[in-house]
Design a protein around this motif. Structure first.
Motif, PDB file in Angstrom:
ATOM      1  N   ASP A  19       0.848  -1.184   0.000  1.00 35.03           N
ATOM      2  CA  ASP A  19       0.000   0.000   0.000  1.00 35.03           C
ATOM      3  C   ASP A  19       0.884   1.234   0.000  1.00 35.03           C
ATOM      4  O   ASP A  19       1.470   1.599   1.009  1.00 35.03           O
ATOM      5  N   ARG A  22       0.413   4.310   2.530  1.00 36.79           N
ATOM      6  CA  ARG A  22       0.842   4.217   3.935  1.00 36.79           C
ATOM      7  C   ARG A  22       2.344   3.969   3.966  1.00 36.79           C
ATOM      8  O   ARG A  22       2.802   2.889   4.328  1.00 36.79           O
ATOM      9  N   ASP A  26       2.987   0.536   6.381  1.00 37.79           N
ATOM     10  CA  ASP A  26       2.436  -0.544   5.582  1.00 37.79           C
ATOM     11  C   ASP A  26       2.852  -1.898   6.134  1.00 37.79           C
ATOM     12  O   ASP A  26       4.037  -2.154   6.385  1.00 37.79           O
ATOM     13  N   SER A  92      -5.019   6.474   5.074  1.00 40.62           N
ATOM     14  CA  SER A  92      -3.843   6.747   4.254  1.00 40.62           C
ATOM     15  C   SER A  92      -3.047   7.878   4.894  1.00 40.62           C
ATOM     16  O   SER A  92      -3.537   8.598   5.759  1.00 40.62           O
TER      17      SER A  92
END
Length: 120
Positions: A19, A22, A26, A92
């Motif tokens: 991801d 992030r 992550d 996020s």
């Protein structure tokens, strides 16, 4: 035996999603770092086989959404009542940065204020 375990972890990491929203938080990036640390000498690393198998099985269940498929009742609901996309956006890095400027009063904030007033 470390060879087959090492290869299993590499296959798992190939399937593990990364991801990008992030950056430092992550899970996929964290797992990759831990595998590199755990298998510092690659296939020649001496490992605790039982512990290695236990960790692999746990990560495999997470990666294949075993618990999600087993326990999730509805795709539209969760504990917060928000949609999955709304949660993904909020969690996020950009979403958390936006929220960091906003003060959200928690359930104990009034109690903390009253205690601090009594102490002064």
């Amino acid at each position: 035996m470390a060879t087959s375990r090492y290869r299993n972890f590499l296959r798992l990491l190939e399937q593990w999603p990364v991801d990008k929203s992030r950056e430092k938080r992550d899970l996929g990036a964290f797992v990759r770092r831990r595998v590199v640390e755990g298998f510092s000498h690659g296939e020649a690393t001496q490992i605790n086989a039982a512990e290695c198998d236990k960790v692999y099985e746990s990560l495999h269940r997470i990666n294949t959404d075993f618990h999600l498929r087993t326990w999730r009742r509805s795709k539209e609901t969760n504990a917060s009542g928000a949609t999955a996309e709304a949660l993904r956006t909020t969690l996020s890095d950009a979403g958390l940065k936006e929220l960091s400027g906003q003060y959200v009063e928690g359930p104990f904030s009034r109690l903390k204020e009253q205690i601090s007033k009594r102490e002064t």
